[in-house]
Write an enzyme that holds these catalytic residues in place. Structure first.
Site, PDB file in Angstrom:
ATOM      1  N   ASP A  12       0.824  -1.220   0.000  1.00  0.00           N
ATOM      2  CA  ASP A  12       0.000   0.000   0.000  1.00  0.00           C
ATOM      3  C   ASP A  12       0.855   1.265   0.000  1.00  0.00           C
ATOM      4  OD1 ASP A  12      -2.652  -1.150   0.188  1.00  0.00           O
ATOM      5  OD2 ASP A  12      -2.183  -1.685   2.254  1.00  0.00           O
ATOM      6  N   ARG A  92      -1.083   4.280  16.436  1.00  0.00           N
ATOM      7  CA  ARG A  92      -1.509   5.300  15.456  1.00  0.00           C
ATOM      8  C   ARG A  92      -1.327   6.736  15.925  1.00  0.00           C
ATOM      9  NH1 ARG A  92      -0.233   1.480  12.371  1.00  0.00           N
ATOM     10  NH2 ARG A  92      -1.862   0.129  11.578  1.00  0.00           N
ATOM     11  N   ASP A 121      -8.111   2.684  11.575  1.00  0.00           N
ATOM     12  CA  ASP A 121      -6.835   3.407  11.581  1.00  0.00           C
ATOM     13  C   ASP A 121      -6.945   4.784  10.930  1.00  0.00           C
ATOM     14  OD1 ASP A 121      -5.464   1.498  13.004  1.00  0.00           O
ATOM     15  OD2 ASP A 121      -4.899   0.355  11.220  1.00  0.00           O
ATOM     16  N   SER A 169      -3.357  -9.043   5.815  1.00  0.00           N
ATOM     17  CA  SER A 169      -2.842  -7.725   6.147  1.00  0.00           C
ATOM     18  C   SER A 169      -2.358  -7.787   7.595  1.00  0.00           C
ATOM     19  CB  SER A 169      -3.965  -6.695   5.984  1.00  0.00           C
ATOM     20  OG  SER A 169      -3.651  -5.540   6.714  1.00  0.00           O
TER      21      SER A 169
END
Ligand code: ARG
Length: 399
Positions: A12, A92, A121, A169
């Protein structure tokens, strides 16, 4: 345009790096925040430069991650929906704060992340950055340009960059590993052994129980088996010790902020072990009322953090209460790890409220048992009166 991209080295964010250059003609500065993930960070840096990053930052934030994010979560016994120790959720806001720091330092117009429009996220990144500096734009190309992994894979290939097709993922840091997507999207499918890296399957875990003693000071671990270790080492050691006993696998249905239900698989050996121990020690040193109240505080703290509201002032208010309780959370907890289970088998503390002399049924008890009789009369008075009064409503036959 200058953009600071949170870069992991995966498909990504690599494709995003290329697209930001291609579509926005942006100068891309990449940033990798080291929160204890297993990636080879030199390799990640090398990849960023190869893909055209004008500059790459790799910042070791392991200690900061533990101090400001992981330990507060431990003090809050944070398990979202009773299961998830918030591992990804905690990283995060930290990554966001570093994005803002570098963006300011470099005079960038925007920061970018690789989150999709379906997960939590994106909420965590967007809100933290906005709170820290509303003048910095947040770009989320996967969400905003509608990218998907099949397209990204083909695009990367067309640019001569090979990615091995990954079926899951994965996001990992010191506090845990989360695994999503692929066949795991079917909640009826048992996670295949290949998704786990930190925990042994029960069949391969040791056939003998392993005992471990964890010492806490002010609510955080300072030693394992009486050996003082630094905080990062403690978490790493427990990931390995608990993991080899098959402890820390989590498979549950989770409610995301964006309203979706999702099937989530995690490996969090240290987190599960530490939270279990910490909770047990709190039971020894805090009063019943503190424990009762703390549970609702913990629940609120955990929900705020999961939901991306790291910056919410209520979180600080809750932490003020939690901190005040943690001053007494000192002592040791003895654990027995065996084939996927972690059981507390002993605990001790100088602040212990447990007094065997009071509790014992032996004859030398110092508690005058006759006092209990009068206490019971008064304690239940109102309930008994009400019950007698309402008796008619309860139906016949009760006396
Ligand atoms: N469901 C978890 C959370 O919202 C895990 C997210 C993990 N992210 C990932 N890219 N695999 O915190």
């Amino acid at each position: 345009m200058k953009v600071v991209l949170a870069y992991s080295g995966g498909l990504d964010t690599s494709v995003i790096l290329l697209l930001l250059r291609e579509r926005l003609n942006a100068e891309v500065i990449t940033l990798t925040v080291d929160v204890g993930q297993e990636d080879d960070l030199d390799e990640v840096a090398h990849k960023a430069e190869k893909l055209g990053a004008v500059k790459h930052y790799s910042i070791d934030c392991k200690e900061e991650f533990v101090d400001k994010y992981v330990f507060p979560a431990l003090k809050a016994n944070a398990l979202y929906q009773g299961k998830y120790p918030l591992s990804s959720a905690l990283s995060r806001p930290l990554i966001s704060s570093k994005l803002v720091e570098i963006a300011k330092k470099e005079g960038a117009d925007a920061v970018a992340h690789g989150c999709s429009g379906k997960g939590n996220d994106q909420v965590r990144f967007d809100l933290t950055v906005k709170a820290l500096d509303p003048t910095i734009k947040v770009l989320a190309p996967v969400r905003d340009w509608g990218l998907n992994r099949d397209w990204e894979y083909e695009y990367a290939k067309s640019k001569g960059i090979k990615f091995s097709v990954k079926f899951f993922s994965v996001d990992d840091n010191l506090w845990g590993r989360s695994i999503e997507c692929g066949i795991l999207d079917d909640p009826m499918v048992e996670p295949p052994e290949e998704v786990f890296k930190w925990t042994l399957p029960l069949a391969k875990a040791r056939n003998e129980p392993e005992y471990v003693t964890i010492t806490f000071e002010n609510g955080v671990p300072i030693a394992i088996n009486d050996e003082k270790l630094d905080k990062v080492q403690i978490i790493k050691a427990l990931n390995s010790i608990a993991g080899r006993n098959g402890v820390g696998r989590i498979d549950h249905i989770e409610d995301r902020v964006v309203g979706l239900k999702s099937r989530e698989v995690y490996e969090c050996p240290a987190a599960v072990t530490l939270i279990e121990s910490h909770k047990d020690l709190e039971k020894l040193v805090l009063t019943k009322w503190e424990l009762m109240f703390k549970e609702s505080v913990e629940n609120m703290w955990t929900n705020l953090v999961y939901s991306g509201l790291w910056v919410e002032p209520l979180k600080n208010d809750l932490e003020a209460f939690i901190e005040s309780t943690q001053k007494r959370v000192n002592g040791s907890v003895k654990l027995k790890l065996f084939k996927g289970s972690v059981s507390v088998v002993g605990r001790s503390s100088n602040n212990s409220l447990y007094d065997p002399k009071l509790t014992t049924y032996e004859s030398h008890t110092i508690l005058t048992q006759e006092h209990a009789k009068g206490f019971i009369e008064l304690w239940g008075l109102q309930s008994v009166v009400a019950f007698r009064k309402l008796l008619g409503n309860y139906g016949a036959g009760r006396s």
